[in-house]
Design a protein around this motif. Structure first.
Motif, PDB file in Angstrom:
ATOM      1  N   ASN A 312       7.639  20.849 -13.303  1.00  0.00           N
ATOM      2  CA  ASN A 312       8.067  21.819 -12.502  1.00  0.00           C
ATOM      3  C   ASN A 312       7.239  21.901 -11.252  1.00  0.00           C
ATOM      4  O   ASN A 312       6.924  23.159 -10.881  1.00  0.00           O
ATOM      5  CB  ASN A 312       8.136  23.228 -13.268  1.00  0.00           C
ATOM      6  N   LEU A 313       6.845  20.758 -10.875  1.00  0.00           N
ATOM      7  CA  LEU A 313       6.210  20.426  -9.866  1.00  0.00           C
ATOM      8  C   LEU A 313       6.721  20.789  -8.355  1.00  0.00           C
ATOM      9  O   LEU A 313       7.738  20.614  -8.313  1.00  0.00           O
ATOM     10  CB  LEU A 313       5.129  19.420  -9.615  1.00  0.00           C
ATOM     11  N   ARG A 314       5.890  21.544  -7.592  1.00  0.00           N
ATOM     12  CA  ARG A 314       6.806  22.217  -6.165  1.00  0.00           C
ATOM     13  C   ARG A 314       5.524  21.807  -5.179  1.00  0.00           C
ATOM     14  O   ARG A 314       4.663  21.270  -5.424  1.00  0.00           O
ATOM     15  CB  ARG A 314       6.767  23.793  -6.247  1.00  0.00           C
ATOM     16  N   GLY A 315       6.157  21.975  -3.690  1.00  0.00           N
ATOM     17  CA  GLY A 315       5.534  21.489  -2.781  1.00  0.00           C
ATOM     18  C   GLY A 315       5.995  20.328  -2.425  1.00  0.00           C
ATOM     19  O   GLY A 315       6.804  19.632  -2.711  1.00  0.00           O
ATOM     20  N   SER A 316       5.001  19.752  -1.471  1.00  0.00           N
ATOM     21  CA  SER A 316       5.029  18.419  -0.789  1.00  0.00           C
ATOM     22  C   SER A 316       4.190  17.647  -1.510  1.00  0.00           C
ATOM     23  O   SER A 316       3.409  17.653  -2.290  1.00  0.00           O
ATOM     24  CB  SER A 316       4.824  18.558   0.702  1.00  0.00           C
ATOM     25  N   ILE A 317       4.555  16.100  -1.281  1.00  0.00           N
ATOM     26  CA  ILE A 317       3.788  15.091  -1.650  1.00  0.00           C
ATOM     27  C   ILE A 317       2.477  14.816  -0.830  1.00  0.00           C
ATOM     28  O   ILE A 317       2.515  14.963   0.341  1.00  0.00           O
ATOM     29  CB  ILE A 317       4.705  13.865  -1.377  1.00  0.00           C
ATOM     30  N   PRO A 318       1.302  14.794  -1.227  1.00  0.00           N
ATOM     31  CA  PRO A 318       0.186  14.825  -0.414  1.00  0.00           C
ATOM     32  C   PRO A 318       0.073  13.625   0.454  1.00  0.00           C
ATOM     33  O   PRO A 318       0.222  12.401   0.106  1.00  0.00           O
ATOM     34  CB  PRO A 318      -0.849  15.000  -1.515  1.00  0.00           C
ATOM     35  N   LYS A 319      -0.190  13.808   1.535  1.00  0.00           N
ATOM     36  CA  LYS A 319      -0.442  12.857   2.637  1.00  0.00           C
ATOM     37  C   LYS A 319      -1.552  11.860   2.275  1.00  0.00           C
ATOM     38  O   LYS A 319      -1.646  10.737   2.549  1.00  0.00           O
ATOM     39  CB  LYS A 319      -0.368  13.314   4.066  1.00  0.00           C
ATOM     40  N   SER A 320      -2.340  12.418   1.335  1.00  0.00           N
ATOM     41  CA  SER A 320      -3.881  11.928   1.310  1.00  0.00           C
ATOM     42  C   SER A 320      -3.490  10.416   0.234  1.00  0.00           C
ATOM     43  O   SER A 320      -4.251   9.639   0.320  1.00  0.00           O
ATOM     44  CB  SER A 320      -4.689  12.712   0.579  1.00  0.00           C
ATOM     45  N   CYS A 338       9.504  18.953  -2.146  1.00  0.00           N
ATOM     46  CA  CYS A 338      10.435  19.083  -0.887  1.00  0.00           C
ATOM     47  C   CYS A 338       9.372  18.651   0.077  1.00  0.00           C
ATOM     48  O   CYS A 338       8.388  18.348   0.039  1.00  0.00           O
ATOM     49  CB  CYS A 338      10.542  20.620  -0.993  1.00  0.00           C
ATOM     50  N   GLY A 339      10.320  18.334   1.162  1.00  0.00           N
ATOM     51  CA  GLY A 339       9.597  17.570   2.385  1.00  0.00           C
ATOM     52  C   GLY A 339       9.717  16.080   2.626  1.00  0.00           C
ATOM     53  O   GLY A 339      10.125  15.401   1.685  1.00  0.00           O
ATOM     54  N   PRO A 340       9.176  15.851   3.425  1.00  0.00           N
ATOM     55  CA  PRO A 340       9.311  14.239   3.920  1.00  0.00           C
ATOM     56  C   PRO A 340       8.211  13.312   2.974  1.00  0.00           C
ATOM     57  O   PRO A 340       7.041  14.035   2.623  1.00  0.00           O
ATOM     58  CB  PRO A 340       8.677  14.190   5.355  1.00  0.00           C
ATOM     59  N   ILE A 341       8.625  12.310   2.785  1.00  0.00           N
ATOM     60  CA  ILE A 341       8.002  11.344   1.776  1.00  0.00           C
ATOM     61  C   ILE A 341       7.063  10.772   2.758  1.00  0.00           C
ATOM     62  O   ILE A 341       7.382  10.271   3.704  1.00  0.00           O
ATOM     63  CB  ILE A 341       8.668  10.350   1.121  1.00  0.00           C
ATOM     64  N   PRO A 342       5.507  10.740   2.639  1.00  0.00           N
ATOM     65  CA  PRO A 342       4.653   9.948   3.469  1.00  0.00           C
ATOM     66  C   PRO A 342       5.030   8.598   3.426  1.00  0.00           C
ATOM     67  O   PRO A 342       5.546   7.858   2.832  1.00  0.00           O
ATOM     68  CB  PRO A 342       3.188  10.303   2.580  1.00  0.00           C
ATOM     69  N   THR A 343       4.588   7.921   4.881  1.00  0.00           N
ATOM     70  CA  THR A 343       4.912   6.515   5.315  1.00  0.00           C
ATOM     71  C   THR A 343       3.545   5.851   4.715  1.00  0.00           C
ATOM     72  O   THR A 343       2.595   6.290   4.456  1.00  0.00           O
ATOM     73  CB  THR A 343       5.114   6.537   6.719  1.00  0.00           C
ATOM     74  N   ASP A 348       5.799   2.382   0.969  1.00  0.00           N
ATOM     75  CA  ASP A 348       6.567   1.325   1.294  1.00  0.00           C
ATOM     76  C   ASP A 348       7.141   0.394   0.568  1.00  0.00           C
ATOM     77  O   ASP A 348       7.962  -0.410   0.816  1.00  0.00           O
ATOM     78  CB  ASP A 348       6.151   0.648   2.619  1.00  0.00           C
ATOM     79  N   ARG A 349       6.687   0.390  -0.796  1.00  0.00           N
ATOM     80  CA  ARG A 349       7.312  -0.306  -1.749  1.00  0.00           C
ATOM     81  C   ARG A 349       7.691  -0.034  -3.091  1.00  0.00           C
ATOM     82  O   ARG A 349       8.165  -0.318  -3.889  1.00  0.00           O
ATOM     83  CB  ARG A 349       6.199  -1.322  -2.204  1.00  0.00           C
ATOM     84  N   LEU A 350       7.972   1.574  -2.971  1.00  0.00           N
ATOM     85  CA  LEU A 350       8.328   2.482  -4.211  1.00  0.00           C
ATOM     86  C   LEU A 350       9.761   2.479  -4.179  1.00  0.00           C
ATOM     87  O   LEU A 350      10.369   2.508  -3.013  1.00  0.00           O
ATOM     88  CB  LEU A 350       7.551   3.576  -4.302  1.00  0.00           C
ATOM     89  N   GLU A 351      10.562   2.386  -5.275  1.00  0.00           N
ATOM     90  CA  GLU A 351      11.751   2.561  -5.347  1.00  0.00           C
ATOM     91  C   GLU A 351      12.273   4.021  -5.380  1.00  0.00           C
ATOM     92  O   GLU A 351      11.564   4.835  -5.667  1.00  0.00           O
ATOM     93  CB  GLU A 351      12.424   1.792  -6.757  1.00  0.00           C
ATOM     94  N   GLY A 363      13.355  10.868   3.513  1.00  0.00           N
ATOM     95  CA  GLY A 363      12.442   9.804   4.039  1.00  0.00           C
ATOM     96  C   GLY A 363      12.624   8.559   3.083  1.00  0.00           C
ATOM     97  O   GLY A 363      12.979   8.807   1.937  1.00  0.00           O
ATOM     98  N   MET A 364      12.118   7.447   3.556  1.00  0.00           N
ATOM     99  CA  MET A 364      12.352   6.375   2.751  1.00  0.00           C
ATOM    100  C   MET A 364      11.583   6.287   1.428  1.00  0.00           C
ATOM    101  O   MET A 364      10.344   7.082   1.440  1.00  0.00           O
ATOM    102  CB  MET A 364      11.624   5.111   3.663  1.00  0.00           C
ATOM    103  N   PRO A 365      11.958   5.816   0.171  1.00  0.00           N
ATOM    104  CA  PRO A 365      13.425   5.222   0.187  1.00  0.00           C
ATOM    105  C   PRO A 365      14.558   6.123  -0.225  1.00  0.00           C
ATOM    106  O   PRO A 365      15.483   5.544  -0.581  1.00  0.00           O
ATOM    107  CB  PRO A 365      12.946   4.379  -1.066  1.00  0.00           C
TER     108      PRO A 365
END
Length: 369
Positions: A312-320, A338-343, A348-351, A363-365
């Motif tokens: 039940n994790l919330r918030g965004s994916i850590p940019k770090s 929630c929010g944009p997936i970091p670049t 860049d290689r995750l499905e 955001g990608m993917p």
């Protein structure tokens, strides 16, 4: 030389040879105990127990080794999956039925007892095994053993390996298990164990691996586990463990693999678990963990696997995460992120399956934000 003299010498030599042979043979008590042990087993395909014949059980008895000085039986190693020529010639793994006879307890100089991967050995572990004062290795993996772990197992002060995995053993972990001061490898996976992990399991200060997955254990994760300095591999997955993850686990200096998936854990993910540069595999999936993902990754972070899915994790994916030295497999699916997936790496290689079924990731993917 007269016939009488020659006959006397021949007779004397025969007596001396018989005495020497007797001196090199195993003791009658050990010989009898092994035959009783054999009588309780049935191995119909390879014939390895057919080698257990003759007066000297120290010579050419398959899997039996004696101490060269005392001629006492020191090791019994019978493994049903082996690279031994007998198995290779037969082109098959072993299958053995029967039970482990309490007569094995008469072998009071035994240091190793391995009766592993025979698939069909049933019955209980003889409680008297706890009375073998020199036992260092007890490996009974891969059978159909039932009943409980001997209550006095803690008396085996020299035991370094206890492997009872892949059986049908039930009951609680005996409280005395924490007295195994020399224990390095504890493997009890895939049984029917119930009850709680002893709160003072941290007394097992020499332990490097503790594998208890696929049981029915309840209660919480003991804080004392973090006191085991040498613990590198901890697997409590696929149980019914509740409560929160002890924050102390994040500061363990040697821990490299932590599997707690498929339990009923609640609370937040301790920051230290993701900040610890030594942890290489972390699986906390299929629990009820909540809160945000700690933003603590850096150039020392090296994970071959992080699986936090089905929580039940919330918030965004850590940019770090993009700053990590290496992230192999990452699964954040089935949460409320929630929010944009970091670049950048590793994103860049995750499905898309790594991020599926969240509230509003983009955001990608996945789809563009």
């Amino acid at each position: 030389m007269g016939c009488l003299t020659r006959g006397f010498l021949v007779g004397a030599v025969a007596v001396l040879l018989a005495m020497a042979t007797a001196a090199d043979a195993c003791t009658p008590a050990d010989h009898s105990a092994l035959l009783d042990f054999k009588a309780a087993l049935n191995e119909p395909y390879l014939g390895i127990l057919n080698t257990w014949s003759g007066a000297d059980c120290c010579t050419n008895w398959y899997g039996v080794t004696c101490d060269p000085e005392t001629k006492r039986v020191a090791d019994i190693v019978l493994r049903g999956e082996s690279e031994d020529p007998i198995f290779e010639k037969a082109g098959r793994s072993g299958y053995m039925t029967g039970s482990i006879s309490p007569s094995v307890c008469h072998l009071d100089r035994l240091t190793t007892l391995v009766v592993a991967d025979w698939k069909g050995i049933s019955g209980e572990i003889p409680s008297c095994i706890a009375s073998l004062p020199h036992l260092r290795i007890l490996d009974l993996i891969g059978n159909k053993l039932s009943g409980q772990i001997p209550a006095d197992i803690g008396k085996l002060s020299h035991l370094t390996v206890l492997n009872l995995a892949d059986n049908q053993i039930s009951g609680h972990l005996p409280p005395s298990i924490v007295n195994l001061n020399s224990l390095m490898h504890l493997e009890l996976s895939n049984n029917k164990l119930t009850g709680e992990i002893p709160s003072d399991i941290g007394k097992l200060s020499m332990m490097s691996r503790a594998l208890l997955t696929r049981n029915e254990l309840t209660g919480s994760i003991p804080n004392s586990l973090a006191k085991i300095y040498r613990l590198a591999d901890l697997d409590l997955s696929m149980n019914q463990i509740t409560g929160s993850i002890p924050v102390q686990l994040g500061s363990m200096p040697v821990l490299s693999t932590l599997n707690l998936d498929s339990n009923q854990l609640t609370g937040q993910i301790p920051t230290g678990l993701l900040a610890n540069p030594g942890i290489n595999i972390l699986n906390l999936s299929r629990n009820s963990l909540e809160g945000n993902l700690p933003d603590v990754f850096n150039q020392r972070s090296y994970f071959t696997q992080i699986d936090l899915s089905y929580n039940n994790l919330r918030g965004s994916i850590p940019k770090s995460l993009s700053a990590a030295k290496f992230i192999g497999h990452l699964d954040l699916s089935h949460n409320h992120l929630c929010g944009p997936i970091p670049t950048g790496s590793p994103f860049d290689r995750l499905e898309a399956s790594s991020f599926a079924n969240n509230d509003c990731l983009c955001g990608m993917p996945l789809q563009t934000c």
